[in-house]
Write a protein that holds these residues in place. Structure first.
Motif, mmCIF file in Angstrom:
data_model
loop_
_atom_site.group_PDB
_atom_site.id
_atom_site.type_symbol
_atom_site.label_atom_id
_atom_site.label_comp_id
_atom_site.label_asym_id
_atom_site.label_seq_id
_atom_site.Cartn_x
_atom_site.Cartn_y
_atom_site.Cartn_z
ATOM 1 N N PHE A 158 -28.801 3.184 21.414
ATOM 2 C CA PHE A 158 -29.370 3.445 22.737
ATOM 3 C C PHE A 158 -28.338 4.030 23.697
ATOM 4 O O PHE A 158 -28.679 4.747 24.638
ATOM 5 C CB PHE A 158 -29.946 2.159 23.335
ATOM 6 C CG PHE A 158 -28.901 1.139 23.726
ATOM 7 C CD1 PHE A 158 -28.279 1.196 24.956
ATOM 8 C CD2 PHE A 158 -28.560 0.117 22.854
ATOM 9 C CE1 PHE A 158 -27.324 0.260 25.321
ATOM 10 C CE2 PHE A 158 -27.612 -0.823 23.202
ATOM 11 C CZ PHE A 158 -26.983 -0.753 24.438
ATOM 12 N N SER A 159 -27.034 3.721 23.471
ATOM 13 C CA SER A 159 -26.008 4.219 24.385
ATOM 14 C C SER A 159 -25.826 5.728 24.289
ATOM 15 O O SER A 159 -25.184 6.333 25.152
ATOM 16 C CB SER A 159 -24.670 3.517 24.102
ATOM 17 O OG SER A 159 -24.246 3.751 22.767
ATOM 18 N N LEU A 160 -26.416 6.357 23.269
ATOM 19 C CA LEU A 160 -26.343 7.807 23.145
ATOM 20 C C LEU A 160 -27.347 8.508 24.053
ATOM 21 O O LEU A 160 -27.199 9.691 24.344
ATOM 22 C CB LEU A 160 -26.577 8.230 21.685
ATOM 23 C CG LEU A 160 -25.512 7.802 20.683
ATOM 24 C CD1 LEU A 160 -25.974 8.097 19.255
ATOM 25 C CD2 LEU A 160 -24.189 8.515 20.965
ATOM 26 N N TRP A 161 -28.376 7.776 24.498
ATOM 27 C CA TRP A 161 -29.387 8.423 25.338
ATOM 28 C C TRP A 161 -29.588 7.776 26.710
ATOM 29 O O TRP A 161 -30.279 8.324 27.556
ATOM 30 C CB TRP A 161 -30.738 8.502 24.620
ATOM 31 C CG TRP A 161 -31.213 7.245 23.951
ATOM 32 C CD1 TRP A 161 -31.094 6.929 22.625
ATOM 33 C CD2 TRP A 161 -31.890 6.123 24.566
ATOM 34 N NE1 TRP A 161 -31.644 5.690 22.374
ATOM 35 C CE2 TRP A 161 -32.148 5.176 23.538
ATOM 36 C CE3 TRP A 161 -32.306 5.837 25.862
ATOM 37 C CZ2 TRP A 161 -32.793 3.975 23.777
ATOM 38 C CZ3 TRP A 161 -32.953 4.621 26.113
ATOM 39 C CH2 TRP A 161 -33.192 3.719 25.073
ATOM 40 N N ASN A 162 -28.989 6.589 26.943
ATOM 41 C CA ASN A 162 -29.166 6.010 28.280
ATOM 42 C C ASN A 162 -27.948 6.228 29.177
ATOM 43 O O ASN A 162 -27.859 5.678 30.268
ATOM 44 C CB ASN A 162 -29.508 4.520 28.197
ATOM 45 C CG ASN A 162 -28.282 3.649 27.975
ATOM 46 O OD1 ASN A 162 -27.310 4.086 27.382
ATOM 47 N ND2 ASN A 162 -28.333 2.418 28.445
ATOM 48 N N ASN A 163 -26.990 7.048 28.712
ATOM 49 C CA ASN A 163 -25.836 7.429 29.516
ATOM 50 C C ASN A 163 -25.834 8.933 29.732
ATOM 51 O O ASN A 163 -26.347 9.688 28.899
ATOM 52 C CB ASN A 163 -24.536 7.019 28.818
ATOM 53 C CG ASN A 163 -24.320 5.518 28.838
ATOM 54 O OD1 ASN A 163 -23.796 4.963 29.793
ATOM 55 N ND2 ASN A 163 -24.741 4.843 27.765
ATOM 56 N N GLY A 164 -25.259 9.359 30.827
ATOM 57 C CA GLY A 164 -25.183 10.781 31.126
ATOM 58 C C GLY A 164 -24.198 11.051 32.239
ATOM 59 O O GLY A 164 -23.510 10.151 32.723
ATOM 60 N N ILE A 165 -24.118 12.305 32.657
ATOM 61 C CA ILE A 165 -23.204 12.710 33.712
ATOM 62 C C ILE A 165 -23.967 12.804 35.020
ATOM 63 O O ILE A 165 -24.996 13.460 35.112
ATOM 64 C CB ILE A 165 -22.547 14.071 33.394
ATOM 65 C CG1 ILE A 165 -21.852 14.003 32.036
ATOM 66 C CG2 ILE A 165 -21.561 14.463 34.477
ATOM 67 C CD1 ILE A 165 -20.748 12.968 31.959
ATOM 68 N N GLY A 166 -23.475 12.117 36.036
ATOM 69 C CA GLY A 166 -24.094 12.156 37.351
ATOM 70 C C GLY A 166 -23.037 12.240 38.421
ATOM 71 O O GLY A 166 -21.827 12.244 38.136
ATOM 72 N N TYR A 167 -23.462 12.315 39.672
ATOM 73 C CA TYR A 167 -22.537 12.328 40.792
ATOM 74 C C TYR A 167 -22.312 10.910 41.269
ATOM 75 O O TYR A 167 -23.246 10.151 41.478
ATOM 76 C CB TYR A 167 -23.085 13.174 41.939
ATOM 77 C CG TYR A 167 -22.892 14.649 41.730
ATOM 78 C CD1 TYR A 167 -21.622 15.169 41.490
ATOM 79 C CD2 TYR A 167 -23.982 15.515 41.764
ATOM 80 C CE1 TYR A 167 -21.439 16.522 41.295
ATOM 81 C CE2 TYR A 167 -23.813 16.872 41.574
ATOM 82 C CZ TYR A 167 -22.535 17.379 41.345
ATOM 83 O OH TYR A 167 -22.359 18.709 41.148
ATOM 84 N N ASP A 168 -21.058 10.578 41.448
ATOM 85 C CA ASP A 168 -20.700 9.249 41.911
ATOM 86 C C ASP A 168 -19.723 9.392 43.056
ATOM 87 O O ASP A 168 -18.727 10.108 42.941
ATOM 88 C CB ASP A 168 -20.051 8.455 40.769
ATOM 89 C CG ASP A 168 -19.949 6.976 41.088
ATOM 90 O OD1 ASP A 168 -20.737 6.505 41.912
ATOM 91 O OD2 ASP A 168 -19.082 6.322 40.502
ATOM 92 N N LYS A 169 -20.001 8.722 44.200
ATOM 93 C CA LYS A 169 -19.075 8.790 45.327
ATOM 94 C C LYS A 169 -17.813 8.015 44.982
ATOM 95 O O LYS A 169 -17.867 6.928 44.461
ATOM 96 C CB LYS A 169 -19.714 8.177 46.574
ATOM 97 C CG LYS A 169 -20.945 8.908 47.053
ATOM 98 C CD LYS A 169 -21.495 8.204 48.274
ATOM 99 C CE LYS A 169 -22.797 8.855 48.718
ATOM 100 N NZ LYS A 169 -23.354 8.174 49.893
ATOM 101 N N MET A 170 -16.677 8.579 45.340
ATOM 102 C CA MET A 170 -15.420 7.925 45.015
ATOM 103 C C MET A 170 -14.342 8.377 45.982
ATOM 104 O O MET A 170 -14.382 9.472 46.524
ATOM 105 C CB MET A 170 -14.997 8.239 43.582
ATOM 106 C CG MET A 170 -14.799 9.719 43.296
ATOM 107 S SD MET A 170 -14.511 10.065 41.572
ATOM 108 C CE MET A 170 -12.930 9.296 41.366
ATOM 109 N N SER A 171 -13.364 7.506 46.189
ATOM 110 C CA SER A 171 -12.236 7.856 47.028
ATOM 111 C C SER A 171 -10.981 8.090 46.207
ATOM 112 O O SER A 171 -10.004 8.619 46.695
ATOM 113 C CB SER A 171 -11.966 6.733 48.037
ATOM 114 O OG SER A 171 -11.618 5.548 47.362
ATOM 115 N N SER A 172 -11.004 7.666 44.952
ATOM 116 C CA SER A 172 -9.854 7.853 44.074
ATOM 117 C C SER A 172 -10.318 7.828 42.648
ATOM 118 O O SER A 172 -11.350 7.292 42.321
ATOM 119 C CB SER A 172 -8.799 6.747 44.282
ATOM 120 O OG SER A 172 -9.301 5.525 43.829
#
Length: 397
Positions: A158-172
């Motif tokens: 399941f970890s092959l399809w429930n993960n992906g690339i998204g935008y995440d707010k970050m300071s570092s």
């Protein structure tokens, strides 16, 4: 888990405490690559020794060879995620993200259950030796190992399809990587999505900035967007490997299931089995001392002949093998138990900033275990040590 993590961050009492936590995190940033590099060499050497003809026919050697390969891959996933801390964002790319997360799950599962199988076999060896002689061999070890791998693939695909690339707010970069590495230690990569940043304004008051507020998985653009929050602080949305929000409820369920099958159940089995081994060993030692005293009192003659010598030598080898496997298993418990206890507390109770400190320290200890197997085998395994020395000196064994 994301809700718990945000609660933890909010419970830092002041900026100084948070800065102390960041110091621990930076120290971990320096230590992790050393652990990984050491582990790559150590696990390669272990694999090479266990695959030598005189050892590979033993079931325990097959298990430990498979575990060395699994530990190597696990450290590779940790290293790839660590690269984000030095601005090498291989992990935050489509394909690599899913594969790294999948193998972090799979290899953690394989390593812990191979240790369980080894410990159970060791218990059988001293409790029912006739059973081990008939059933515990290289063929059965091969079948059982591939069965564990197949089960792991089925459980964690399941970890092959429930993960992906998204935008995440970050300071570092450290804040994002810290979350990913933390969840590798928990066998739940990227389960944490909320992070907080602590800054001070012109008056010296602490500002708590939610770095993931209203964050959503979006289609990637050429330039990462940015936004200004109510405090007037600008945060940048960076591309990161994360669990997709549409699977949020599924992720919660799998997190708890994974905790049971790769943490709590194996740890309980290892603790109970090692306790039984220690109890049997102590009872056997007392019985042997009693028999020796009775022979001395009644002056009973020792058995003579070649058969007696062979039996004594065989018993000695069995004791050495049992002692070796016992220490391998106990070492795993020592390095794994602290982080799992902290994680259990975080799952059941409201986490505190002390838990955050302990988790960061204990997860480094946890990673270290995947790199030191070779040294444990060298110290406690007489056959392993003999074969390794023969490889170095190029002598026959």
């Amino acid at each position: 888990m994301s809700r718990n993590f945000s609660t933890m961050m909010q419970e830092f009492p002041d900026v100084a405490t948070y800065q102390s936590y960041m110091s621990i995190q930076r120290a971990q940033t320096l230590i992790l690559p050393a652990i990984c590099v050491m582990g790559f060499f150590a696990n390669t050497l272990s694999l090479m020794v266990f695959l030598q003809p005189c050892l590979r026919r033993l079931s325990c050697s097959f298990y430990l060879a498979a575990k060395s390969a699994s530990d190597f891959v696990f450290l590779a996933t940790v290293f790839i995620i660590w690269l984000v801390r030095v601005d090498i964002h291989v992990f935050n790319t489509t394909g690599v993200c899913q594969i790294v997360v999948f193998f972090s799950y799979l290899t953690a599962f394989i390593s812990i259950w191979l240790a369980v199988v080894l410990t159970v076999e060791n218990l059988l060896c001293i409790w029912r030796p006739w059973y081990v002689q008939r059933t515990c061999n290289a063929t059965s070890a091969c079948v059982l190992t591939f069965s564990i791998v197949a089960i792991g693939i089925a459980l964690y695909q399941f970890s092959l399809w429930n993960n992906g690339i998204g935008y995440d707010k970050m300071s570092s970069h450290d804040s994002t990587t810290d979350s990913n590495l933390q969840n590798i230690a928990n066998h739940s990569p990227n389960a944490t999505s909320e992070r907080f940043d602590y800054r001070t304004d012109s008056t010296g008051e602490k500002l708590e900035v939610d770095l993931n507020e209203d964050s959503r998985t979006t289609t990637l653009a050429a330039n990462p967007p940015s936004s200004t929050n109510s405090s007037g602080l600008t945060t940048t949305h960076a591309k990161t490997c994360m669990q997709l929000e549409k699977f949020e409820h599924f992720i919660v369920i799998t997190t708890y299931i994974d905790s049971i099958i790769t943490i709590f159940l194996p740890i309980v089995i290892l603790a109970v089995t090692n306790s039984a081994i220690a109890f049997i060993a102590v009872r056997s030692s007392r019985r042997s001392r009693t028999l020796r005293k009775e022979k001395a009192v009644y002056q009973l003659p020792e058995r003579q002949g070649a058969s007696s010598s062979r039996g004594s030598a065989s018993a000695t080898l069995e004791k050495q093998a049992s002692k070796f496997l016992f220490f391998v298993s106990v070492t795993l418990l020592v390095f794994h138990f602290p982080i799992h206890i902290v994680r259990l507390k975080m799952l059941v109770f409201s986490p505190s900033y002390q838990d955050v400190f302990l988790q960061r320290i204990f997860e480094t200890l946890y990673y270290t275990h995947y790199a030191i197997g070779f040294f444990i085998y060298l110290i406690y395994g007489s056959n392993f040590r003999r074969v390794f020395i023969s490889i170095l000196t190029r002598n026959s064994y």
